[in-house]
Design an enzyme around this catalytic site. Structure first.
Site, PDB file in Angstrom:
ATOM      1  N   HIS A  35      -2.853   0.316  16.370  1.00 55.16           N
ATOM      2  CA  HIS A  35      -2.048   0.801  15.244  1.00 55.16           C
ATOM      3  C   HIS A  35      -0.727   1.417  15.696  1.00 55.16           C
ATOM      4  CE1 HIS A  35      -2.102   1.943  10.836  1.00 55.16           C
ATOM      5  NE2 HIS A  35      -2.663   0.751  10.850  1.00 55.16           N
ATOM      6  N   GLU A  76      -8.648 -11.825   9.451  1.00 53.67           N
ATOM      7  CA  GLU A  76      -9.222 -10.505   9.145  1.00 53.67           C
ATOM      8  C   GLU A  76      -9.791 -10.519   7.725  1.00 53.67           C
ATOM      9  OE1 GLU A  76      -7.892  -5.821   9.442  1.00 53.67           O
ATOM     10  OE2 GLU A  76      -6.370  -7.296   8.912  1.00 53.67           O
ATOM     11  N   TRP A 107       1.508   6.529  12.578  1.00 55.66           N
ATOM     12  CA  TRP A 107       0.149   6.458  12.059  1.00 55.66           C
ATOM     13  C   TRP A 107      -0.484   5.181  12.561  1.00 55.66           C
ATOM     14  CZ3 TRP A 107      -1.782   3.343   7.603  1.00 55.66           C
ATOM     15  CH2 TRP A 107      -3.167   3.533   7.398  1.00 55.66           C
ATOM     16  N   TYR A 167      -7.340   6.946  12.973  1.00 58.12           N
ATOM     17  CA  TYR A 167      -7.074   5.711  12.241  1.00 58.12           C
ATOM     18  C   TYR A 167      -8.275   4.762  12.357  1.00 58.12           C
ATOM     19  CZ  TYR A 167      -6.121   0.962  11.319  1.00 58.12           C
ATOM     20  OH  TYR A 167      -6.274  -0.305  10.826  1.00 58.12           O
ATOM     21  N   ASP A 190      -7.760  -2.220  17.224  1.00 59.39           N
ATOM     22  CA  ASP A 190      -6.432  -2.006  16.641  1.00 59.39           C
ATOM     23  C   ASP A 190      -5.864  -0.674  17.142  1.00 59.39           C
ATOM     24  OD1 ASP A 190      -4.182  -1.837  15.072  1.00 59.39           O
ATOM     25  OD2 ASP A 190      -5.228  -2.110  13.155  1.00 59.39           O
ATOM     26  N   ASN A 212       0.816  -1.211   0.000  1.00 64.68           N
ATOM     27  CA  ASN A 212       0.000   0.000   0.000  1.00 64.68           C
ATOM     28  C   ASN A 212       0.856   1.271   0.000  1.00 64.68           C
ATOM     29  OD1 ASN A 212      -2.340   1.494   0.200  1.00 64.68           O
ATOM     30  ND2 ASN A 212      -2.692   1.054   2.376  1.00 64.68           N
ATOM     31  N   GLU A 257       1.644  -6.873  11.674  1.00 67.00           N
ATOM     32  CA  GLU A 257       1.465  -6.483  10.266  1.00 67.00           C
ATOM     33  C   GLU A 257       2.631  -5.665   9.719  1.00 67.00           C
ATOM     34  OE1 GLU A 257      -2.315  -4.383  10.941  1.00 67.00           O
ATOM     35  OE2 GLU A 257      -1.354  -2.640  10.053  1.00 67.00           O
ATOM     36  N   HIS A 302     -14.614  -5.153  10.127  1.00 65.14           N
ATOM     37  CA  HIS A 302     -14.393  -3.888  10.836  1.00 65.14           C
ATOM     38  C   HIS A 302     -15.702  -3.139  11.063  1.00 65.14           C
ATOM     39  CE1 HIS A 302     -10.102  -3.604   8.898  1.00 65.14           C
ATOM     40  NE2 HIS A 302     -10.289  -4.721   9.574  1.00 65.14           N
ATOM     41  N   GLU A 313      -4.826  -5.216  19.253  1.00 61.42           N
ATOM     42  CA  GLU A 313      -3.889  -5.370  18.130  1.00 61.42           C
ATOM     43  C   GLU A 313      -2.836  -4.273  18.108  1.00 61.42           C
ATOM     44  OE1 GLU A 313      -5.940  -5.653  14.382  1.00 61.42           O
ATOM     45  OE2 GLU A 313      -4.248  -4.774  13.299  1.00 61.42           O
ATOM     46  N   HIS A 348      -2.850 -10.770   8.592  1.00 62.31           N
ATOM     47  CA  HIS A 348      -3.371  -9.465   8.177  1.00 62.31           C
ATOM     48  C   HIS A 348      -4.191  -9.615   6.890  1.00 62.31           C
ATOM     49  CE1 HIS A 348      -2.150  -5.112   6.873  1.00 62.31           C
ATOM     50  NE2 HIS A 348      -3.169  -5.056   7.706  1.00 62.31           N
ATOM     51  N   ASP A 398      -6.105  -3.415   1.275  1.00 61.10           N
ATOM     52  CA  ASP A 398      -5.020  -3.069   0.358  1.00 61.10           C
ATOM     53  C   ASP A 398      -4.253  -4.274  -0.168  1.00 61.10           C
ATOM     54  OD1 ASP A 398      -4.428  -1.716   3.304  1.00 61.10           O
ATOM     55  OD2 ASP A 398      -2.857  -3.102   2.701  1.00 61.10           O
ATOM     56  N   ARG A 405     -13.981  -6.217  14.780  1.00 64.83           N
ATOM     57  CA  ARG A 405     -12.990  -5.219  15.198  1.00 64.83           C
ATOM     58  C   ARG A 405     -13.692  -3.880  15.317  1.00 64.83           C
ATOM     59  NH1 ARG A 405      -7.991  -2.447  11.863  1.00 64.83           N
ATOM     60  NH2 ARG A 405      -9.647  -0.955  11.375  1.00 64.83           N
ATOM     61  N   ARG A 460       0.149 -11.800  13.684  1.00 69.54           N
ATOM     62  CA  ARG A 460      -0.678 -11.383  12.544  1.00 69.54           C
ATOM     63  C   ARG A 460       0.124 -10.666  11.465  1.00 69.54           C
ATOM     64  NH1 ARG A 460      -2.993  -7.081  12.082  1.00 69.54           N
ATOM     65  NH2 ARG A 460      -4.979  -7.831  11.318  1.00 69.54           N
TER      66      ARG A 460
HETATM   67  C1  GCO Z   1      -5.370  -3.677   9.647  1.00 66.33           C
HETATM   68  C2  GCO Z   1      -4.352  -2.664   9.316  1.00 66.33           C
HETATM   69  C3  GCO Z   1      -4.574  -1.866   8.081  1.00 66.33           C
HETATM   70  C4  GCO Z   1      -3.318  -1.060   7.739  1.00 66.33           C
HETATM   71  C5  GCO Z   1      -3.109  -0.968   6.273  1.00 66.33           C
HETATM   72  C6  GCO Z   1      -1.851  -0.204   5.914  1.00 66.33           C
HETATM   73  O1  GCO Z   1      -5.371  -4.071  10.789  1.00 66.33           O
HETATM   74  O2  GCO Z   1      -6.103  -4.087   8.767  1.00 66.33           O
HETATM   75  O3  GCO Z   1      -3.945  -1.932  10.418  1.00 66.33           O
HETATM   76  O4  GCO Z   1      -5.701  -1.054   8.192  1.00 66.33           O
HETATM   77  O5  GCO Z   1      -3.393   0.216   8.276  1.00 66.33           O
HETATM   78  O6  GCO Z   1      -3.071  -2.260   5.767  1.00 66.33           O
HETATM   79  O7  GCO Z   1      -1.585  -0.337   4.571  1.00 66.33           O
HETATM   80 MG    MG Z   2      -3.868  -3.354  12.014  1.00 65.66          MG
END
Ligand code: GCO
Ligand code: MG
Length: 402
Positions: free
Chosen positions: A212, A339, A402, A163, A210, A41, A262, A126, A236, A312, A316, A151, A283
């Protein structure tokens, strides 16, 4: 080598049917072929150029049967190894070779990996909202569709863009969207989200959240501890991937199950968390971690330490990447959850097949290989569009994860 297995053509296909995808087709002398996914991505062309310029010449003339040797020669044999770009390119090759091997054998990939261990792969989707109530409504809709695991993400009041919420999911062409993160309101909001969810939805639905990678170790420990009464399925990516030792702090303070991976790109990234049993779910993204070959090794190490897999599965990566996930899920004894996202409808113009959802579980067909086909003519109708991942800044303007 039988002539049917000599690699004669490797095609890298970059296309944007609502999302950018980098796809790979490896063709042998007899016309036998396999398809793979090399989508990273926001860095799609870096992978495409790696595949076209540096990997394709090394594959032409090779025996497509030799997946492990090709994997080793592209990873260790080329000296520059690892990282998201190179290991995504490697994954594209690896997944295409597994698909090809399945087509040759007339067997689905899960069968080559040892066969089914379950009737379907438990999956989660999600639920995200601009308010706690909206997140709860979206979770209810998913539960009505049969999801047992959901999630949940919610916008944080007083900050712009969070996010995982609607505003954060766009991929603008003209430069990254700037989102804001402040730990104090975040740490106040998420326990309230779970209070509300449990009061409205009950105890039975499994819930994940998540982070993140946006918290410090002590903040993550506080959140995991405060969420304990809500019995999460997992929390997560609480911490940045650079500091596996920091997971000890969270573990010392809470029994909330943890998931991570991820941003990892190899089994060595996973090792400290697995061998010390600092997480409960690994994951990684198979598409960024060298494909099915590396994924099954990570799963085998995780099995030895009672850690389950939760590969994961974001929007994307393409349906081919999702199919690789589910084939491995079905054949893995220590599979935990998968997921799952639905792609924009145009994706089905370009990629036919892929996992299907039914009543909380994912499955794949018994078609030979992964069960996916690329329509190369249709792919040309959707040219690449540069897209940016958002970036995050604190209220004072400083850069944050991020
Ligand atoms: C998830 C991830 C994604 C990522 C993305 C970045 O748990 O699915 O955190 O949302 O942010 O794949 O490219
Ligand atoms: Mg994630």
């Amino acid at each position: 080598m039988s002539s049917s297995l000599k690699i004669t053509d490797v095609r890298t296909i970059v296309t944007c049917p609502g999302r950018n995808f980098v796809l790979l087709k490896i063709v042998t002398e007899s016309g036998l072929y396999g398809v793979g996914d090399g989508t990273l991505n926001g860095r799609e062309l870096a992978v495409a150029e790696t595949l076209r310029e540096y990997i394709t010449p090394l594959l032409i003339g090779r025996d497509a049967d030799q997946i492990e040797d090709i994997w080793q020669s592209l990873f260790r044999g080329t000296y520059w190894r690892g990282g998201p770009v190179l290991n995504t390119a490697l994954a594209a090759v690896d997944v295409a070779l597994w698909d090809l091997k399945g087509r040759r054998a007339g067997l689905p990939v899960y069968s080559l990996l040892g066969g089914r261990t379950r009737t379907g792969a438990l999956c989660y989707a999600h639920a995200a909202g601009e308010t706690i109530e909206e997140t709860t409504d979206r979770a209810t809709v998913l539960m009505e569709r049969g999801f047992r695991v959901v999630r949940v993400q919610t916008a944080i009041p007083g900050t712009s863009g969070t996010y995982g919420t609607a505003a954060g999911s766009v991929q603008p062409e003209d430069g990254p969207l700037v989102e804001q993160f402040e730990p104090a309101p975040y740490l106040r909001t998420i326990p309230r989200l779970f209070d509300h969810l449990r009061a409205q939805l009950g105890e039975e639905v499994e819930l994940c959240h998540d982070v993140h990678e946006r918290l410090t170790p002590i903040q993550a420990a506080r959140l995991a501890k405060e969420l304990e009464p809500h019995h999460l399925f997992f929390l997560e990516d609480p911490l940045r991937p650079e500091h596996p030792e920091s997971f000890r702090l969270i573990r010392q303070h809470s029994t909330t199950p943890l998931a991570m991976g991820e941003l990892f790109t190899s089994r060595w990234d996973c090792l400290p968390l697995l061998t010390e049993q600092l997480i409960d779910f690994i994951r990684c993204d198979l598409v960024h971690t060298g494909g099915i070959t590396e994924g099954r090794k990570i799963a085998a190490i995780a099995e030895s330490f009672q850690v389950q897999t939760a590969w994961h599965g974001p929007p994307d990566i393409s349906p081919i990447g999702h199919a690789a996930n589910v084939h491995l899920d079905l054949a893995t004894a220590n599979f935990g959850v998968q997921e799952w996202v639905e792609h924009p409808p145009e994706v089905a113009d370009v990629i036919h097949g892929g996992p299907t959802y039914h009543d909380g579980y994912l499955n794949v067909s018994d078609a030979p290989g992964l069960g996916c086909e690329i329509d190369e003519q249709a792919a040309k109708k959707y040219p690449y569009i540069r897209g940016w991942l958002p970036v995050t800044r604190r209220a004072d303007g400083s850069v944050h994860d991020w």
